[in-house]
Design a protein around this motif. Structure first.
Motif, PDB file in Angstrom:
ATOM      1  N   LYS A   1      34.999  43.906  43.056  1.00 54.48           N
ATOM      2  CA  LYS A   1      35.346  42.241  43.053  1.00 54.48           C
ATOM      3  C   LYS A   1      34.764  41.859  41.834  1.00 54.48           C
ATOM      4  CE  LYS A   1      34.321  38.254  45.836  1.00 54.48           C
ATOM      5  NZ  LYS A   1      33.479  37.658  46.863  1.00 54.48           N
ATOM      6  N   GLY A   2      35.547  41.998  40.698  1.00 52.35           N
ATOM      7  CA  GLY A   2      35.424  41.894  39.156  1.00 52.35           C
ATOM      8  C   GLY A   2      35.382  40.428  38.882  1.00 52.35           C
ATOM      9  N   ILE A   3      34.358  39.950  38.145  1.00 50.41           N
ATOM     10  CA  ILE A   3      34.209  38.605  37.637  1.00 50.41           C
ATOM     11  C   ILE A   3      35.284  38.416  36.654  1.00 50.41           C
ATOM     12  CG2 ILE A   3      32.547  36.898  36.460  1.00 50.41           C
ATOM     13  CD1 ILE A   3      31.590  37.867  38.990  1.00 50.41           C
ATOM     14  N   MET A   4      35.675  39.099  35.843  1.00 50.78           N
ATOM     15  CA  MET A   4      36.907  38.942  35.068  1.00 50.78           C
ATOM     16  C   MET A   4      37.958  39.098  35.671  1.00 50.78           C
ATOM     17  SD  MET A   4      37.819  37.965  31.812  1.00 50.78           S
ATOM     18  CE  MET A   4      36.191  38.017  31.142  1.00 50.78           C
TER      19      MET A   4
ATOM     20  N   LYS B   1      24.479  31.097  26.052  1.00 53.76           N
ATOM     21  CA  LYS B   1      25.315  30.632  27.019  1.00 53.76           C
ATOM     22  C   LYS B   1      25.601  31.909  27.830  1.00 53.76           C
ATOM     23  CE  LYS B   1      29.767  28.613  28.604  1.00 53.76           C
ATOM     24  NZ  LYS B   1      29.164  27.718  29.512  1.00 53.76           N
ATOM     25  N   LEU B   2      25.544  31.885  29.196  1.00 57.66           N
ATOM     26  CA  LEU B   2      25.759  32.922  29.897  1.00 57.66           C
ATOM     27  C   LEU B   2      26.995  32.511  30.486  1.00 57.66           C
ATOM     28  CD1 LEU B   2      22.339  32.877  32.216  1.00 57.66           C
ATOM     29  CD2 LEU B   2      22.943  33.783  29.856  1.00 57.66           C
ATOM     30  N   LEU B   3      28.219  33.379  30.189  1.00 61.32           N
ATOM     31  CA  LEU B   3      29.453  33.153  30.497  1.00 61.32           C
ATOM     32  C   LEU B   3      29.621  33.504  32.020  1.00 61.32           C
ATOM     33  CD1 LEU B   3      31.414  34.742  27.523  1.00 61.32           C
ATOM     34  CD2 LEU B   3      30.355  32.484  27.797  1.00 61.32           C
ATOM     35  N   PHE B   4      30.412  32.597  32.756  1.00 61.07           N
ATOM     36  CA  PHE B   4      30.883  32.943  34.053  1.00 61.07           C
ATOM     37  C   PHE B   4      29.325  33.097  34.951  1.00 61.07           C
ATOM     38  CE2 PHE B   4      33.802  35.374  31.391  1.00 61.07           C
ATOM     39  CZ  PHE B   4      34.804  34.069  31.270  1.00 61.07           C
ATOM     40  N   PHE B   5      28.555  32.242  34.631  1.00 64.18           N
ATOM     41  CA  PHE B   5      27.205  32.718  35.291  1.00 64.18           C
ATOM     42  C   PHE B   5      27.315  32.295  36.944  1.00 64.18           C
ATOM     43  CE2 PHE B   5      22.549  32.004  36.530  1.00 64.18           C
ATOM     44  CZ  PHE B   5      22.310  33.396  36.365  1.00 64.18           C
ATOM     45  N   GLU B   6      27.677  31.191  37.156  1.00 60.47           N
ATOM     46  CA  GLU B   6      27.895  30.836  38.635  1.00 60.47           C
ATOM     47  C   GLU B   6      28.483  31.804  39.494  1.00 60.47           C
ATOM     48  OE1 GLU B   6      30.312  27.495  40.625  1.00 60.47           O
ATOM     49  OE2 GLU B   6      28.720  26.618  39.900  1.00 60.47           O
ATOM     50  N   ASP B   7      29.704  32.553  39.011  1.00 66.52           N
ATOM     51  CA  ASP B   7      30.222  33.757  39.675  1.00 66.52           C
ATOM     52  C   ASP B   7      29.454  35.001  39.601  1.00 66.52           C
ATOM     53  OD1 ASP B   7      32.829  32.124  39.904  1.00 66.52           O
ATOM     54  OD2 ASP B   7      33.506  32.671  38.112  1.00 66.52           O
ATOM     55  N   HIS B   8      28.719  35.011  38.644  1.00 66.98           N
ATOM     56  CA  HIS B   8      27.760  36.458  38.485  1.00 66.98           C
ATOM     57  C   HIS B   8      26.663  36.063  39.765  1.00 66.98           C
ATOM     58  CE1 HIS B   8      29.175  39.009  35.310  1.00 66.98           C
ATOM     59  NE2 HIS B   8      29.199  37.870  34.577  1.00 66.98           N
ATOM     60  N   TYR B   9      26.127  34.899  39.830  1.00 66.72           N
ATOM     61  CA  TYR B   9      25.152  34.601  40.755  1.00 66.72           C
ATOM     62  C   TYR B   9      25.614  34.699  42.343  1.00 66.72           C
ATOM     63  CZ  TYR B   9      21.547  32.005  43.246  1.00 66.72           C
ATOM     64  OH  TYR B   9      20.741  31.482  44.266  1.00 66.72           O
ATOM     65  N   PHE B  10      26.594  34.000  42.378  1.00 67.01           N
ATOM     66  CA  PHE B  10      27.153  34.049  43.895  1.00 67.01           C
ATOM     67  C   PHE B  10      27.406  35.416  44.318  1.00 67.01           C
ATOM     68  CE2 PHE B  10      27.809  29.608  43.330  1.00 67.01           C
ATOM     69  CZ  PHE B  10      26.977  29.060  44.296  1.00 67.01           C
ATOM     70  N   ARG B  11      28.162  36.328  43.344  1.00 67.07           N
ATOM     71  CA  ARG B  11      28.418  37.754  43.743  1.00 67.07           C
ATOM     72  C   ARG B  11      27.027  38.518  43.923  1.00 67.07           C
ATOM     73  NH1 ARG B  11      31.849  41.734  40.002  1.00 67.07           N
ATOM     74  NH2 ARG B  11      29.885  41.648  38.346  1.00 67.07           N
ATOM     75  N   LEU B  12      25.977  38.151  43.171  1.00 69.09           N
ATOM     76  CA  LEU B  12      24.876  39.024  43.357  1.00 69.09           C
ATOM     77  C   LEU B  12      24.246  38.630  44.863  1.00 69.09           C
ATOM     78  CD1 LEU B  12      22.455  40.549  42.212  1.00 69.09           C
ATOM     79  CD2 LEU B  12      21.528  38.395  41.391  1.00 69.09           C
ATOM     80  N   MET B  13      24.220  37.255  44.864  1.00 72.75           N
ATOM     81  CA  MET B  13      23.742  36.852  46.541  1.00 72.75           C
ATOM     82  C   MET B  13      24.607  37.544  47.477  1.00 72.75           C
ATOM     83  SD  MET B  13      21.094  34.981  45.763  1.00 72.75           S
ATOM     84  CE  MET B  13      20.822  36.012  44.440  1.00 72.75           C
ATOM     85  N   ALA B  14      25.821  37.524  47.435  1.00 67.82           N
ATOM     86  CA  ALA B  14      26.812  38.265  48.354  1.00 67.82           C
ATOM     87  C   ALA B  14      26.457  39.791  48.693  1.00 67.82           C
ATOM     88  CB  ALA B  14      28.046  37.921  48.182  1.00 67.82           C
ATOM     89  N   SER B  15      26.250  40.221  47.508  1.00 67.82           N
ATOM     90  CA  SER B  15      25.926  41.889  47.357  1.00 67.82           C
ATOM     91  C   SER B  15      24.582  42.066  48.159  1.00 67.82           C
ATOM     92  CB  SER B  15      25.810  42.365  45.911  1.00 67.82           C
ATOM     93  OG  SER B  15      27.047  42.033  45.307  1.00 67.82           O
TER      94      SER B  15
ATOM     95  N   THR C   1      40.439  44.648  32.980  1.00 69.61           N
ATOM     96  CA  THR C   1      39.599  43.446  32.765  1.00 69.61           C
ATOM     97  C   THR C   1      38.105  44.129  32.791  1.00 69.61           C
ATOM     98  OG1 THR C   1      39.882  42.643  34.856  1.00 69.61           O
ATOM     99  CG2 THR C   1      41.421  41.967  33.065  1.00 69.61           C
ATOM    100  N   ASN C   2      37.243  43.498  32.292  1.00 71.31           N
ATOM    101  CA  ASN C   2      35.889  43.171  32.577  1.00 71.31           C
ATOM    102  C   ASN C   2      34.971  42.456  31.826  1.00 71.31           C
ATOM    103  OD1 ASN C   2      34.583  44.551  29.828  1.00 71.31           O
ATOM    104  ND2 ASN C   2      35.618  46.582  30.864  1.00 71.31           N
ATOM    105  N   VAL C   3      33.963  42.038  31.958  1.00 71.88           N
ATOM    106  CA  VAL C   3      33.248  40.838  31.330  1.00 71.88           C
ATOM    107  C   VAL C   3      32.916  40.948  29.894  1.00 71.88           C
ATOM    108  CG1 VAL C   3      32.491  39.591  33.480  1.00 71.88           C
ATOM    109  CG2 VAL C   3      30.983  41.106  32.377  1.00 71.88           C
ATOM    110  N   ILE C   4      32.654  42.131  29.733  1.00 75.15           N
ATOM    111  CA  ILE C   4      32.462  42.548  28.294  1.00 75.15           C
ATOM    112  C   ILE C   4      33.312  42.715  27.264  1.00 75.15           C
ATOM    113  CG2 ILE C   4      31.065  44.225  26.627  1.00 75.15           C
ATOM    114  CD1 ILE C   4      29.260  42.706  28.804  1.00 75.15           C
ATOM    115  N   THR C   5      34.377  43.405  27.639  1.00 75.56           N
ATOM    116  CA  THR C   5      35.738  43.449  26.968  1.00 75.56           C
ATOM    117  C   THR C   5      36.732  42.576  27.040  1.00 75.56           C
ATOM    118  OG1 THR C   5      35.424  46.017  27.000  1.00 75.56           O
ATOM    119  CG2 THR C   5      37.510  45.005  26.382  1.00 75.56           C
TER     120      THR C   5
END
Length: 281
Positions: A206-209, A38-52, A244-248
């Motif tokens: 613009k952190g996902i966590m 399961k990819l955690l918070f993947f929708e948020d990662h995807y939209f940040r990637l597209m915006a970047s 905060t970050n998505v790994i820790t």
């Protein structure tokens, strides 16, 4: 095994000398935590990637749908026997080779790598974690500073400074001398029932966590969240500081200079974060 443009390969020399990420930092990346496929918070990662990619004026391939990128990541996990454990995935997008500062093309390559993580869920970190300010160089309060690009010289030098001074992390300042973030994540400051975090306009990532924690706090009526600039003078007056970050997830700061902190709010937020993940399954 890595995934280079959809091809799973064990080769380590696929990055050419002319790679624009290598030469000019002309690349962006996402670091994604995966738990048992399961990819955690993947929708948020995807939209940040597209915006970047849009901000960097990269051409977004027609097949870069959320479903396609998820499939590519899952294929990479499978190739590394990481489908049934927790893993850290790095998804790098760089502009294709050609040109100097001015690129000849706006098309992109991508590389996906994965490595095993020990923890399935986010843990409460209560061990010693000491920080100080890093004041040799400053973050620009601009839109580019909010992106995850390969331009991380400040964070590299800051990490070396922290290591040389036996610190666990450093807090970065922007050119307005406001505290922006940690070397590896966003900063939150707790004072009483008020939680502050720097606004994106200060130049923080613009952190996902960061987004997840803001959403959780919004559901806690006993707490007030403020996205406002933080002065260095506020740090020693705080009850809690955490990064905060998505790994820790959430890393509590136990000491800043002579001030020690508790982690009461951080502990509660970690529990709610894990509940949020379970409910999203």
């Amino acid at each position: 095994m890595i995934n280079f443009n959809g091809n799973i390969t064990s080769e380590t020399n696929i990055i050419s000398f002319n790679n624009r990420g290598f030469n000019y930092g002309d690349a962006i990346f996402e670091t994604i935590k995966c738990s048992h496929g399961k990819l955690l918070f993947f929708e948020d990662h995807y939209f940040r990637l597209m915006a970047s990619m849009r901000i960097m004026r990269m051409e977004i391939p027609m097949n870069f749908t959320m479903e396609f990128l998820e499939e590519q990541i899952l294929d990479t996990l499978k190739a590394n026997d990481l489908s049934n454990v927790s893993a850290r995935v790095k998804f790098i997008v760089n502009r294709v080779a050609g040109g100097l500062y001015l690129p000849k093309h706006n098309e992109v390559d991508y590389v996906i790598s994965a490595a095993k993580l020990d923890a399935d869920f986010y843990l409460i970190h209560s061990e010693k974690y000491e920080v100080d300010l890093f004041k040799d160089y400053y973050v620009s309060p601009s839109l580019l500073s909010t992106l995850k690009t390969n331009n991380k010289a400040l964070h590299v030098v800051g990490s070396i400074y922290a290591n040389e001074n036996k610190l666990d992390n450093c807090l970065l300042l922007n050119t307005n001398k406001s505290v922006v973030e940690g070397l590896n994540g966003n900063l939150f400051l707790v004072k009483g029932k008020t939680i502050k975090t720097p606004p994106l306009t200060d130049g923080c990532l613009k952190g996902i966590m960061r987004k997840q924690i803001i959403e959780i706090i919004a559901l806690m009526p006993e707490l007030t969240l403020e996205e406002v600039s933080i002065s260095p003078f506020e740090l020693q007056k705080a009850d809690e500081l955490f990064i905060t970050n998505v790994i820790t997830g959430i890393q509590s700061i136990t000491k800043y200079r002579k001030k020690a902190f508790n982690n009461t709010i951080a502990e509660d937020l970690v529990k709610k974060l894990n509940v949020k993940i379970r409910l999203s399954n």
